[in-house]
Structures are given as structure tokens and as C-alpha cells.
Design a protein around this motif. Structure first.
Motif, PDB file in Angstrom:
ATOM      1  N   LEU A 104       2.947  13.345  -4.578  1.00 18.95           N
ATOM      2  CA  LEU A 104       1.866  12.527  -4.039  1.00 18.95           C
ATOM      3  C   LEU A 104       2.428  11.487  -3.069  1.00 18.95           C
ATOM      4  O   LEU A 104       1.887  11.273  -1.978  1.00 18.95           O
ATOM      5  CB  LEU A 104       1.114  11.860  -5.192  1.00 18.95           C
ATOM      6  CG  LEU A 104      -0.168  11.084  -4.872  1.00 18.95           C
ATOM      7  CD1 LEU A 104      -1.104  11.104  -6.080  1.00 18.95           C
ATOM      8  CD2 LEU A 104       0.124   9.641  -4.492  1.00 18.95           C
ATOM      9  N   LYS A 162      -5.924   7.787  -1.089  1.00 16.35           N
ATOM     10  CA  LYS A 162      -5.623   9.192  -1.359  1.00 16.35           C
ATOM     11  C   LYS A 162      -6.699   9.739  -2.299  1.00 16.35           C
ATOM     12  O   LYS A 162      -6.875   9.251  -3.419  1.00 16.35           O
ATOM     13  CB  LYS A 162      -4.248   9.286  -2.017  1.00 16.35           C
ATOM     14  CG  LYS A 162      -3.702  10.695  -2.204  1.00 16.35           C
ATOM     15  CD  LYS A 162      -3.128  11.250  -0.943  1.00 16.35           C
ATOM     16  CE  LYS A 162      -2.183  12.429  -1.254  1.00 16.35           C
ATOM     17  NZ  LYS A 162      -2.244  13.448  -0.194  1.00 16.35           N
ATOM     18  N   GLU A 190       3.446  13.124   0.175  1.00 13.55           N
ATOM     19  CA  GLU A 190       2.282  13.444   1.006  1.00 13.55           C
ATOM     20  C   GLU A 190       1.784  12.210   1.751  1.00 13.55           C
ATOM     21  O   GLU A 190       1.384  12.287   2.923  1.00 13.55           O
ATOM     22  CB  GLU A 190       1.171  14.025   0.133  1.00 13.55           C
ATOM     23  CG  GLU A 190       1.464  15.422  -0.397  1.00 13.55           C
ATOM     24  CD  GLU A 190       0.440  15.888  -1.428  1.00 13.55           C
ATOM     25  OE1 GLU A 190      -0.672  15.303  -1.472  1.00 13.55           O
ATOM     26  OE2 GLU A 190       0.735  16.821  -2.193  1.00 13.55           O
ATOM     27  N   ILE A 191       1.789  11.063   1.089  1.00  9.10           N
ATOM     28  CA  ILE A 191       1.381   9.816   1.744  1.00  9.10           C
ATOM     29  C   ILE A 191       2.323   9.487   2.896  1.00  9.10           C
ATOM     30  O   ILE A 191       1.884   9.173   4.016  1.00  9.10           O
ATOM     31  CB  ILE A 191       1.341   8.661   0.725  1.00  9.10           C
ATOM     32  CG1 ILE A 191       0.202   8.870  -0.277  1.00  9.10           C
ATOM     33  CG2 ILE A 191       1.182   7.314   1.436  1.00  9.10           C
ATOM     34  CD1 ILE A 191       0.232   7.909  -1.456  1.00  9.10           C
ATOM     35  N   GLU A 194      -7.807  12.007  -4.768  1.00  4.73           N
ATOM     36  CA  GLU A 194      -7.277  12.984  -5.711  1.00  4.73           C
ATOM     37  C   GLU A 194      -8.352  13.796  -6.417  1.00  4.73           C
ATOM     38  O   GLU A 194      -8.046  14.723  -7.182  1.00  4.73           O
ATOM     39  CB  GLU A 194      -6.393  12.274  -6.733  1.00  4.73           C
ATOM     40  CG  GLU A 194      -5.059  11.826  -6.170  1.00  4.73           C
ATOM     41  CD  GLU A 194      -4.170  13.014  -5.821  1.00  4.73           C
ATOM     42  OE1 GLU A 194      -3.658  13.671  -6.738  1.00  4.73           O
ATOM     43  OE2 GLU A 194      -4.003  13.297  -4.612  1.00  4.73           O
ATOM     44  N   VAL A 202      -4.928   4.923  -4.535  1.00  4.55           N
ATOM     45  CA  VAL A 202      -5.356   6.264  -4.935  1.00  4.55           C
ATOM     46  C   VAL A 202      -6.730   6.212  -5.589  1.00  4.55           C
ATOM     47  O   VAL A 202      -6.969   5.389  -6.481  1.00  4.55           O
ATOM     48  CB  VAL A 202      -4.333   6.881  -5.923  1.00  4.55           C
ATOM     49  CG1 VAL A 202      -4.796   8.252  -6.404  1.00  4.55           C
ATOM     50  CG2 VAL A 202      -2.957   6.973  -5.271  1.00  4.55           C
ATOM     51  N   LEU A 219      -5.877  11.870   2.784  1.00  4.78           N
ATOM     52  CA  LEU A 219      -5.666  10.422   2.819  1.00  4.78           C
ATOM     53  C   LEU A 219      -6.634   9.868   3.860  1.00  4.78           C
ATOM     54  O   LEU A 219      -6.572  10.239   5.031  1.00  4.78           O
ATOM     55  CB  LEU A 219      -4.222  10.103   3.211  1.00  4.78           C
ATOM     56  CG  LEU A 219      -3.794   8.636   3.203  1.00  4.78           C
ATOM     57  CD1 LEU A 219      -3.775   8.083   1.780  1.00  4.78           C
ATOM     58  CD2 LEU A 219      -2.403   8.488   3.834  1.00  4.78           C
TER      59      LEU A 219
END
Length: 316
Positions: free
Chosen positions: A165, A36, A168-169, A38, A300, A19
Motif C-alpha cells: 500500500l 487511498k 502504491e502511494i 481501499e 486511507v 489515490l
């Protein structure tokens, strides 16, 4: 994870992506914007999370058994991610796609072992009828091959993959003593927006969740669909996973603005991604101006810019 950091499967490489904070494109006195990244997933896409979650849930239920074929229609990233998961697990896979989508994505599906059927587009444009025709081809394959249809637009198992996800943020932002004030993303199936937002809303402070779409296909904001060239979002329907209460508002982003922003993200921030990721960042920058200093907006970058080099996105 095994001893000494050795993964027992390539599937375990999914997730744990960085991030990062944008530095140059965020206006003065705006909230910070976190993205983020990805593209660090095995196929370079956030869809790896969804593909693994859906396939493993189907295995647990007994919908999938050794030797059974899977089938799905996809603009590219879902197809690539499913092909990756099926390659690891040993399933045959059929993907229905179109010439409207990036050649790199189609080649990736084939490289990972998927059988790919292409449906002709209207001059390379993504139109609502294209998805109707792609689905009709899927139905023919289901009947002919007794294949299991992934059905990403209705499959709520995707939310499990994307919830990680969101967690994780929260973990990354919380580690710095902050909170998430807003989260935004373009919607195709809406699985990522809904799954991640569900996890983000577990923080004590409220999170504003905004669904994004191209101005030329404002189904959520105006109730009408239209043609565009933003792969992965705006399929001409209100996605079933985007149920009432899963988001707070919808907003449009001009496609030309997003394409220009994608190039600026690469050259000025080092964030190398595609047009849908730039749609996400454009929406986040607007929210950051509205929220102001001291706030945090998260979005994202859904995949890697390496998937778009054969097209015209980076030729301007």
C-alpha cells in the motif's frame, strides 16, 4: 495476471486501489489531502492485503497445511478478509466477534464460509475487556480444534501486505512529481500504519507519521483506554506492532466529529466509508492546515460505507 487481463485468482484482485485528492473539505491555504480508497479490494477493505500476506507466509513456513483450521478474533473486517482468503485457498476458519460490530461484517464472514462465535458486548460499546473475552474464546477454539491462531496483533507478516500500500502511494505521488510530507491513520493492530509508513520512508524526503485514536480512548496520548464506537481501532492496548520509532506522534480525534465528517465525505466528496476512515481524514485535514500550501498529506479510507448502512452512521 494472465493474458488479456484475466486474473488467475481472486486474490490477485487485492491492491492497486485509487489515490484521490479531496477538493471541497480541505481548508484554503492547506496542503493537499490524498485518500487511498481501499474499498476497492475484493471484500471492500484494506484488510484483504493483510489476510493474504499472513496466510501465504504461514504456508511458506509450514504452519498451515491442508485441512488445518484457522482462528482469529475480529471486529469484522479482518474476519471478512480472512474468510475470503480461506475460501479461495480451501481452509476452514473460525472467527470470534461480537454484537458490538456491524451486522454487515458478521454476515459477510458467514457468507464466505467462516464459523462465527459472538461474544456479548456492553450495550454495543467497544471496551477493552471485550477483546480480552474474545481472545479467551479463541484460546478455547485453538485447544479444541488444534486450530492455527492468526494472531493479527503480533503477526509481523501483516507488514508485508501493507508495505505494498505504501509503495502504491509513493508511485502515484511520485508520478505527479510530488512527495509525501505526512501520513496518518488510526491504529487497531497498527499493521497498516507501520507497514505503509515503512515503505513511505524510503523516499528521499522525510515523512511525518501520525497515529490516530478516539478522544475517549487515548491510550497512545494519555495512557488510558475507554469505550467508543469506532470499529477497527483503539482496542485498549498499545499494539505490539507499533514499536518505538515506527511513528512520530499520536493524536486524538473526536468520535462525533468523525461521524459527522463521514457523512460529509460521502455527500460532498463522494468518498463513501466508515467512521475509522473519517477519523483518518480528520487527522489528515489537521495536518494539512499545519503543513500548508505546497505540501501533501496522505491517509486511507479503509473500507466501504456499504458496511455501515444497517447502523446509525448514515441515518443522521
Amino acid at each position: 495476471m494472465g493474458e488479456h487481463g484475466i486474473l488467475s485468482s481472486p486474490l490477485d484482485a487485492i491492491g492497486g486501489t485509487p489515490l484521490v485528492q479531496l477538493r471541497r473539505l480541505v481548508p484554503p491555504r492547506a496542503a493537499r489531502v490524498l485518500v487511498k480508497l481501499e474499498g476497492g479490494n475484493p471484500t471492500g477493505s484494506y484488510k484483504d492485503r493483510m489476510a493474504r500476506a499472513i496466510v501465504e507466509a504461514a504456508e511458506r513456513r509450514g504452519d498451515l497445511r491442508p485441512g488445518r483450521r484457522l482462528v482469529e478474533y475480529s471486529g469484522g473486517s479482518t474476519g471478512s478478509s480472512l474468510a475470503f482468503v480461506c475460501a479461495v485457498k480451501g481452509y476452514a476458519l473460525s472467527i470470534v466477534s461480537s454484537d458490538a460490530f456491524a451486522k454487515e461484517k458478521l454476515d459477510t464472514m458467514r457468507a464466505l464460509g467462516a464459523e462465527v462465535t459472538l461474544v456479548d458486548s456492553d450495550g454495543g460499546r467497544i471496551t477493552p475487556d471485550l477483546f480480552v473475552r474474545m481472545r479467551e474464546e479463541v484460546e478455547r477454539i485453538v485447544e479444541r480444534e488444534d486450530a492455527w491462531w492468526v494472531d493479527q496483533f503480533h503477526n509481523a507478516d501483516a507488514l508485508t501486505g501493507y508495505a505494498a500500500l505504501g509503495r502504491e502511494i509513493l508511485e502515484a505521488v511520485g508520478a505527479s512529481g510530488g512527495r509525501v510530507d505526512a501520513f496518518c491513520a488510526g491504529v487497531g493492530t497498527a499493521g497498516m500504519l507501520v507497514g505503509a509508513a515503512g515503505a513511505l520512508r524510503r523516499q528521499s524526503a522525510p515523512v511525518r507519521v501520525v497515529a490516530l485514536e478516539p478522544t475517549t480512548s487515548p491510550m497512545l496520548t494519555e495512557g488510558r483506554a475507554g469505550p467508543h464506537r469506532v470499529e477497527g481501532i483503539a482496542t485498549g492496548i498499545v499494539p505490539p506492532l507499533l514499536a518505538p520509532g515506527t511513528y512520530d506522534a499520536a493524536a486524538t480525534v473526536d468520535e462525533a466529529e468523525a461521524r459527522a465528517l463521514a457523512r460529509r465525505l460521502a455527500r460532498e466528496e463522494g468518498v463513501f466509508a466508515g467512521t475509522s476512515s473519517a477519523v483518518n481524514v480528520a487527522g489528515a485535514l489537521r495536518l494539512a492546515e499545519r503543513i500548508g500550501e505546497g505540501g501533501t498529506v496522505v491517509t486511507v479510507a479503509t473500507d466501504s460505507g456499504l458496511k455501515y448502512l444497517a447502523g446509525d452512521l448514515y441515518r443522521a
